[in-house]
Design an enzyme around this catalytic site. Structure first.
Site: not given
Length: 329
Positions: A16, A27, A108-109, A131, A135, A177, A221
């Site tokens: 992503g 850079a 991660d992937g 990302t 995470d 997710r 609210s």
């Protein structure tokens, strides 16, 4: 291999997209040129390796991109790289071009693929964490997280205006997710009544309790921030459950922020982080490092083994959950 003389380094983005990826590409390219190394851009992630879609980059190749979201190198999922045959083809293409090391920018992937590839061919691969989910273990922040969180806060602030004007309860879904970092950070910053994240199943009872408390305090609210991977059900199911509990007491609205969180101009923090890590990646490869990720911890650049970075995940700080509960009363 210490301080070995590299001639050519390839750079790609995978998975992503995240705001600040272009700043990281910039850079890497500029650091290569500074150290008299020829940089090669690889289009569409690992697919570009397999398809031999690579090109030599110059300093001018990355001008006027530091402020742009997305990635000029493009990004795509690549099933072919999951196979031994696909990785062999990628390696052969790198060898034909004389590219001696690889910088991969992603999550991660992306790092899992890089680690496997580096092991199979004893090839120097280095990861830069890009990302919005924040995470990845081994760094306090990932490229794109700060921008994505600021995007959420801006949207939630605008939604609050409507919530206040009409005394409405808004359920707002943010990305995450498997990670609640965007939800917890934006929820605290935006003053949400409740924050629901994948890591902690706080249940409907906690949500109902928070809403009853805010009702007794006559809040004008009410905002509930929900990470998309929250375990209690979809955001629409949550809204329906609350409606059944409170009847007509609340006018309930649902907003899914979606992919606006991935786009936009990267923040100052993400541009600086991307620039630091891009330079650090080239310097690490130049120093003979392989199969590591560069990150920042306690404001210092650190190295983390790619395997560790993929097997461990950043965990939500319990203090943040406590703070969220305290400031939402």
């Amino acid at each position: 291999m210490s301080d070995q003389k590299l001639q050519k380094i390839g750079v790609l983005t995978s998975g992503g997209d995240a705001p600040g990826m272009n700043a990281a590409i910039r850079a890497v390219v500029r650091a290569c040129i500074y150290y008299d190394i020829t940089p090669y851009g690889i289009r569409e992630g690992y697919e570009g390796l397999i398809q031999n879609d690579m090109y030599r980059m110059e300093a001018g190749s990355v001008k006027h991109i530091i402020h742009q979201g997305g990635t000029i190198l493009k990004s795509t999922r690549c099933d072919g790289f999951r196979t031994k045959e696909g990785r062999q083809k990628a390696y052969d293409n790198l060898q034909k071009r004389g590219i001696e090391a690889l910088v991969v920018i992603g999550g991660d992937g992306t790092f899992q693929g890089a680690n496997i590839f580096g092991k199979e061919f004893d090839f120097p691969v280095l990861g830069i964490p890009g990302t919005i989910d924040n995470d990845i273990s081994g760094t306090d922040f990932t490229i794109g997280f700060d921008t994505a969180t600021n995007t959420v806060i801006e949207a939630v602030d605008q939604i609050r205006d409507t919530a206040t004007s009409h005394n409405r309860l808004f359920f707002i879904e943010v990305m995450g997710r498997d990670s609640g970092y965007i939800a917890i950070s934006s929820g605290i910053a935006a003053g949400a009544e409740e924050i629901l994240i994948p890591e902690k199943d706080r249940g409907m009872d906690k949500l109902i309790q928070s809403l009853e408390q805010s009702s007794r305090r006559n809040k004008t609210s009410r905002l509930v921030i929900v990470a998309e991977g929250e375990k209690s059900g979809s955001i629409y199911e949550l809204a329906d459950n609350v409606k059944q509990k409170f009847g007509e007491r609340y006018e309930i609205k649902v907003t899914v922020l979606g992919h606006i969180q991935r786009g936009g101009r990267p923040s100052c923090a993400d541009r600086v982080l991307a620039s630091r890590l891009g330079v650090a990646a080239v310097e690490a490869l130049k120093g003979g490092k392989k199969r590591i990720m560069v990150g920042v911890q306690n404001h210092k650049v650190v190295h983390t083994n790619l395997e560790k970075a993929t097997k461990q995940r950043n965990t939500i700080d319990e203090d943040l959950l406590k703070i969220a509960d305290i400031v939402s009363i």
